[in-house]
Design a protein around this motif. Structure first.
Motif, PDB file in Angstrom:
ATOM      1  N   PRO A  71       0.838  -1.208   0.000  1.00 47.56           N
ATOM      2  CA  PRO A  71       0.000   0.000   0.000  1.00 47.56           C
ATOM      3  C   PRO A  71       0.873   1.259   0.000  1.00 47.56           C
ATOM      4  O   PRO A  71       1.899   1.305   0.677  1.00 47.56           O
ATOM      5  N   LEU A  72       0.454   2.251  -0.741  1.00 45.20           N
ATOM      6  CA  LEU A  72       1.213   3.495  -0.850  1.00 45.20           C
ATOM      7  C   LEU A  72       1.466   4.129   0.511  1.00 45.20           C
ATOM      8  O   LEU A  72       2.539   4.660   0.764  1.00 45.20           O
ATOM      9  N   GLN A  73       0.499   4.052   1.405  1.00 46.47           N
ATOM     10  CA  GLN A  73       0.663   4.666   2.720  1.00 46.47           C
ATOM     11  C   GLN A  73       1.811   4.063   3.515  1.00 46.47           C
ATOM     12  O   GLN A  73       2.326   4.701   4.433  1.00 46.47           O
ATOM     13  N   SER A  74       2.268   2.856   3.149  1.00 45.70           N
ATOM     14  CA  SER A  74       3.415   2.238   3.808  1.00 45.70           C
ATOM     15  C   SER A  74       4.735   2.709   3.210  1.00 45.70           C
ATOM     16  O   SER A  74       5.785   2.521   3.817  1.00 45.70           O
ATOM     17  N   LEU A  75       4.674   3.285   2.014  1.00 46.67           N
ATOM     18  CA  LEU A  75       5.893   3.675   1.304  1.00 46.67           C
ATOM     19  C   LEU A  75       6.181   5.163   1.338  1.00 46.67           C
ATOM     20  O   LEU A  75       7.288   5.575   0.987  1.00 46.67           O
ATOM     21  N   ALA A  76       5.184   5.973   1.714  1.00 48.20           N
ATOM     22  CA  ALA A  76       5.369   7.423   1.609  1.00 48.20           C
ATOM     23  C   ALA A  76       4.429   8.158   2.549  1.00 48.20           C
ATOM     24  O   ALA A  76       3.405   7.621   2.965  1.00 48.20           O
ATOM     25  N   SER A  77       4.806   9.394   2.834  1.00 44.29           N
ATOM     26  CA  SER A  77       3.863  10.255   3.553  1.00 44.29           C
ATOM     27  C   SER A  77       3.024  10.968   2.496  1.00 44.29           C
ATOM     28  O   SER A  77       3.533  11.388   1.462  1.00 44.29           O
ATOM     29  N   ILE A  78       1.744  11.088   2.763  1.00 43.43           N
ATOM     30  CA  ILE A  78       0.806  11.686   1.811  1.00 43.43           C
ATOM     31  C   ILE A  78       0.143  12.864   2.500  1.00 43.43           C
ATOM     32  O   ILE A  78      -0.382  12.724   3.606  1.00 43.43           O
ATOM     33  N   SER A  79       0.169  14.025   1.854  1.00 45.23           N
ATOM     34  CA  SER A  79      -0.477  15.197   2.442  1.00 45.23           C
ATOM     35  C   SER A  79      -1.207  15.986   1.363  1.00 45.23           C
ATOM     36  O   SER A  79      -0.956  15.812   0.171  1.00 45.23           O
TER      37      SER A  79
END
Length: 193
Positions: free
Chosen positions: A58-66
């Motif tokens: 999942p993207l949320q495990s690879l990067a911070s999203i804001s």
């Protein structure tokens, strides 16, 4: 005393049914959060699956999203080596988003939705809501079958089973109303210009 065990089992079944119906609502809430409305929210992409060194992650495990602005998402990968994979996953998704990469972070400008695209998203919302309703009703059907089985096998009185069936229906109705409310709220967001 002999009827305490079946009574406790009926109560446990009702609690279990309520918990499983709640999971259907949570799932619908997550799915509706991933449908874009023209505003930037991290939930649009946080569940997106990225091929990270051969493993779907999942993207949320690879990067911070804001979302620093109403129409901008910023994705900052923890590992810069994952940037190309993240960009590819975003481009392949059905969201119609075009990421731009500056070597440090990925920016996604959320375009204004066209009227046709809004209508398409409303159809998706209605389909997801119907799936949630079916899920809730399937839980009800299973519990009704189990309660009737208690009546036949454990000798629970038909009045107790009838009361439990009424309670199952009330729980089901409450969750169906929640599904409808979530769907209507999302449809209103989508059709808002």
């Amino acid at each position: 005393m002999a009827s305490d065990r079946p009574q406790a089992e009926m109560t446990a079944r009702l609690v279990d049914a309520e918990q499983r119906m709640e999971k259907s609502i949570e799932s619908l809430h997550r799915e509706l959060g991933a449908i874009r409305t023209g505003r930037a929210t991290p939930s649009l992409v946080d569940r997106l699956q990225v091929d990270y060194y051969g493993a779907m992650t999942p993207l949320q495990s690879l990067a911070s999203i804001s979302a620093p602005e109403a129409r901008l998402l910023v994705i900052q990968p923890y590992d810069r080596g994952a940037m190309a994979s993240i960009e590819k996953a975003i481009q392949k998704s059905e969201m119609g988003l075009n990421p731009s990469n500056d070597g440090q972070m990925i920016r996604i400008v959320i375009p204004q939705l066209t009227e046709d695209r809004r209508k398409d998203f409303v159809k998706i919302v209605k389909a997801r809501a119907e799936e949630a309703r079916v899920s809730v009703r399937n839980v009800r059907r299973l519990e009704v079958d189990q309660l009737r089985k208690l009546e036949k096998e454990d000798g629970v009185s038909s009045d107790e089973v009838a009361d439990a069936l009424v309670r199952v229906q009330k729980i089901t109705d409450r969750f169906i109303v929640q599904v409808d409310e979530l769907a209507h709220k999302k449809e209103a967001e989508l059709l808002e210009v």
